[in-house]
Write an enzyme that holds these catalytic residues in place. Structure first.
Site, PDB file in Angstrom:
ATOM      1  N   ASP A  34       0.855  -1.376   0.080  1.00 33.87           N
ATOM      2  CA  ASP A  34      -0.040   0.165   0.068  1.00 33.87           C
ATOM      3  C   ASP A  34       1.000   1.241  -0.011  1.00 33.87           C
ATOM      4  O   ASP A  34       2.008   1.067   0.364  1.00 33.87           O
ATOM      5  CB  ASP A  34      -0.926   0.146   1.225  1.00 33.87           C
ATOM      6  CG  ASP A  34      -2.325   0.651   1.333  1.00 33.87           C
ATOM      7  OD1 ASP A  34      -2.212   1.576   0.087  1.00 33.87           O
ATOM      8  OD2 ASP A  34      -3.166   0.204   1.550  1.00 33.87           O
TER       9      ASP A  34
ATOM     10  N   TYR B 274     -14.404   5.342 -13.210  1.00 36.19           N
ATOM     11  CA  TYR B 274     -14.107   4.416 -12.343  1.00 36.19           C
ATOM     12  C   TYR B 274     -15.085   2.942 -12.771  1.00 36.19           C
ATOM     13  O   TYR B 274     -14.164   2.058 -12.862  1.00 36.19           O
ATOM     14  CB  TYR B 274     -14.986   4.849 -11.102  1.00 36.19           C
ATOM     15  CG  TYR B 274     -15.040   3.759 -10.043  1.00 36.19           C
ATOM     16  CD1 TYR B 274     -14.051   3.421  -9.155  1.00 36.19           C
ATOM     17  CD2 TYR B 274     -15.953   3.009  -9.738  1.00 36.19           C
ATOM     18  CE1 TYR B 274     -14.079   2.432  -8.240  1.00 36.19           C
ATOM     19  CE2 TYR B 274     -16.130   2.074  -8.875  1.00 36.19           C
ATOM     20  CZ  TYR B 274     -15.422   1.797  -8.163  1.00 36.19           C
ATOM     21  OH  TYR B 274     -15.517   0.636  -7.080  1.00 36.19           O
TER      22      TYR B 274
ATOM     23  N   LYS C 155     -13.311  -0.663 -13.915  1.00 33.67           N
ATOM     24  CA  LYS C 155     -13.745  -1.816 -13.288  1.00 33.67           C
ATOM     25  C   LYS C 155     -14.317  -2.817 -14.326  1.00 33.67           C
ATOM     26  O   LYS C 155     -14.093  -4.063 -14.381  1.00 33.67           O
ATOM     27  CB  LYS C 155     -14.451  -1.592 -12.166  1.00 33.67           C
ATOM     28  CG  LYS C 155     -14.079  -0.447 -11.218  1.00 33.67           C
ATOM     29  CD  LYS C 155     -13.135  -1.535 -10.250  1.00 33.67           C
ATOM     30  CE  LYS C 155     -12.513  -0.793  -9.041  1.00 33.67           C
ATOM     31  NZ  LYS C 155     -11.444  -1.676  -8.310  1.00 33.67           N
TER      32      LYS C 155
END
Length: 260
Positions: free
Chosen positions: A33, A155, A159
Site C-alpha cells: 500500500d 471508475y 472496473k
C-alpha cells in the site's frame, strides 16, 4: 496449510478486513500500500509497481499462494489519470508481474472489480482502449484534461475493463495452474464511500440492496472480505474466470433476466 497471501490496498477497507481474516487462519499476509504497508509502493506509477514486484521476488523466491489486487480509488475528487493508472494498470501489471510466483505454488489471483460494471455507467470506448491498446502513457495523455466530475464514469470503465481482462486471461492462466477471478462488490462502508459527493450518495441510496432491505444500503467490508478470502483459497479450486458479484443481490435486482 499456511499460505503466503499478497494483498494490494490492505491498509483499510475491504483489503484490511481480508488481511485480518487470512491472518486469523494462520496465513502470512503481505500488504502492499501507499501508506502503512509491509511493502510501501505507489501502484499508480510504473516505478512503484516494478519496485513492489522486485521486492516480492526477493522475499518469496519459492512462490506465493495468492495475489489479491484490491488497491483502487473511486471517482469524484481525484484526477482521471489516477483512476486509470491505479485501478486498471495498478491491478493488471501487478498480477502479470507475479504470475511466475503464483505458478510455482499453483496459486490464484483475485482482482477487485465493482458491481457498477452492470449498471450502465461504464464507457465502452474507454474500457476498450484499456483492454485493447493498454498503452498507459498514451491513455493518460488522452485523459489529462477530462473533468474529475465525470470520475464515476471512468471508475466504472476501469472496473469493467478489469472484469473483461480477467475473463480473457483466465483460460491461459488456468492452463498454467493459476486461477484468475474477479470480485464485484456492491457499495461498502469504507473510506472510499465516506468521501462520496452528495449526488453520488443520493444515487447510491436509490439502488436498494435486497439483503439489506429497509436498512442503509451499505454493505460491511467483512461481507466482501469473506468472499475474497474464499475465492483466493484452495477450497475454490474449481472456480476460474468468474466475475463474482458480492452485492447483496443488487445486480440480480437490476438485471433479473440476465442469467449469463
Amino acid at each position: 496449510r499456511m499460505g503466503i497471501y499478497v494483498i494490494t490496498g490492505a491498509s483499510s477497507g475491504i483489503g484490511a478486513k481480508t488481511a485480518e481474516i487470512l491472518r486469523e487462519r494462520g496465513h502470512e499476509v503481505v500488504n502492499i500500500d501507499l501508506k502503512d504497508g509491509d511493502i510501501e509502493a505507489n501502484l499508480a506509477t510504473k516505478e512503484g509497481r516494478a519496485g513492489a514486484i522486485a521486492e516480492l521476488h526477493e522475499r518469496y523466491p519459492e512462490g506465493i499462494d495468492a495475489m489479491i489486487c484490491n488497491a483502487g480509488v473511486s471517482g469524484g475528487k481525484v484526477p482521471i489519470s489516477l483512476i486509470i493508472s491505479l485501478n486498471y494498470f495498478g491491478a493488471t501489471e501487478m498480477a502479470k508481474g507475479v504470475r511466475d510466483l503464483l505458478e510455482k505454488k499453483g496459486g490464484s489471483c483475485v482482482i477487485t472489480s465493482s458491481n457498477s460494471i452492470a449498471q450502465g455507467a461504464a464507457r465502452m470506448d474507454v474500457a476498450g482502449m484499456l483492454n485493447n491498446q493498454a498503452d498507459e502513457d498514451r491513455i493518460l495523455e488522452l485523459v489529462k484534461d477530462v473533468d474529475p466530475a465525470v470520475g464515476h464514469v471512468y471508475y466504472a470503465s476501469t472496473k469493467y475493463a478489469l472484469a473483461r481482462w480477467v475473463r480473457r486471461m483466465s483460460p491461459d492462466w488456468g492452463s498454467r495452474g493459476v486461477r484468475l477471478n474477479a470480485i464485484a462488490p456492491g457499495n461498502v462502508r469504507t473510506a472510499m464511500t465516506a468521501n462520496m459527493l452528495p449526488e453520488q450518495r443520493a444515487a447510491m441510496e436509490a439502488i436498494p440492496v435486497p439483503t439489506h432491505f429497509g436498512e442503509e444500503p451499505l454493505m460491511e467490508p467483512i461481507e466482501i472480505a469473506n468472499a475474497m478470502a474464499f475465492i483466493a483459497s484452495p477450497e475454490a479450486s474449481g472456480i476460474n474466470g468468474v466475475v463474482l458479484f458480492v452485492d447483496g443481490g443488487t445486480d440480480a435486482l437490476l438485471n433479473s433476466e440476465k442469467v449469463y
